[in-house]
Design an enzyme around this catalytic site. Structure first.
Site, PDB file in Angstrom:
ATOM      1  N   SER A 140      86.764 -23.781  70.081  1.00  0.00           N
ATOM      2  CA  SER A 140      86.359 -22.910  68.975  1.00  0.00           C
ATOM      3  C   SER A 140      84.906 -22.503  69.153  1.00  0.00           C
ATOM      4  CB  SER A 140      86.513 -23.657  67.639  1.00  0.00           C
ATOM      5  OG  SER A 140      85.893 -22.948  66.585  1.00  0.00           O
ATOM      6  N   TYR A 153      83.103 -31.147  62.483  1.00  0.00           N
ATOM      7  CA  TYR A 153      84.174 -30.428  63.173  1.00  0.00           C
ATOM      8  C   TYR A 153      83.646 -29.775  64.452  1.00  0.00           C
ATOM      9  CZ  TYR A 153      87.667 -26.742  63.999  1.00  0.00           C
ATOM     10  OH  TYR A 153      88.602 -25.906  64.564  1.00  0.00           O
TER      11      TYR A 153
END
Length: 247
Positions: A140, A153
């Site tokens: 990501s 995250y």
């Protein structure tokens, strides 16, 4: 090496309810045996139906708990009972709650376990078991440079991305490829209720971009491609400004 030559075997989707994983599986399942792996296989009936409607030869669901690392190899072996796995989509993961994780070490560790440790474990098993085909992993933009707003995250994606780059190098020259997706903000069930970020994409866009890279060897795919330029700009933002950046 083309998809048609290497991907006639079993398709394994790890994370049976994943938006992106489901979109990819629909695009790749025609004429193939599909195995859906999830925590609650009894709730995957809708996904099974979708695969069959897309032309899958057969679909079955098996139980998979990502944090049960000792079960990972068993899960892959069970999936291979349908025939050799030639496509594995590693699409499980959680976003977690950043605010909670800043004070709850158990939650912070849970995010790290699911989004990094369990991914490393499963990717290692797949690379060991599969002899040809494609493995798909999902990094990501959040891992490119950790932000104050979602650093727990983001740190897991940074670690996973580094692992995937090394694993891709290990697989170079073999008949097994690792395709690592680096999407931006994905509008889907995981981010429901959140304000989309610039260059946001949807699961179908991610699936199209990643599937298009099959047959070209191991590679990393920015989605959208213009995100790569933004990522390099992000590296240059001074720290005092960067720490105030939103998710």
């Amino acid at each position: 090496m083309t998809p048609n030559e290497t991907d006639r075997g079993t398709l394994l989707l790890l994370g049976g309810t994943s938006d992106i994983g489901g979109e990819m599986a629909v695009r790749l399942c025609a004429g193939r045996d599909v195995v859906l792996a999830g925590r609650r296989p009894g709730e995957l009936g809708g996904v099974e139906k979708r695969m069959l409607e897309a032309g899958a030869a057969s679909v079955r669901s098996i139980e998979f708990d990502a944090v049960d690392l000792a079960s990972h190899r068993v899960v892959v072996e069970r999936a291979a009972e349908s025939g050799p796995i030639t496509t594995a989509i590693v699409a499980f993961g959680i976003l977690g709650d950043q605010e909670r994780a800043e004070h709850d070490e158990t939650h912070a560790a849970q995010i790290a376990m699911v989004d990094y440790t369990a991914q490393v474990s499963m990717l290692t098993v797949l690379a060991d078991v599969m002899s040809s085909g494609h493995i798909f992993a999902f990094s990501s933009i959040a891992g490119w440079r950790a932000r104050r707003a979602n650093y727990v995250y983001g740190s897991t994606k940074a670690g996973l991305d580094a692992f995937c780059q090394g694993l891709a190098d290990r697989l170079h020259g073999t008949n097994l490829s690792l395709i690592t997706a680096r999407p931006g903000f994905v509008i889907g069930s995981m981010t429901e209720g959140m304000k989309p970020a610039p260059l946001s994409v949807t699961p179908d866009i991610v699936a199209d971009a990643v599937v298009a890279e099959m047959g070209k060897g191991s590679r990393t795919v920015w989605i959208p491609r213009s995100l790569q330029l933004l990522a390099w700009v992000m590296r240059c933002v001074p720290r005092p400004i960067w720490r105030r950046m939103p998710r």
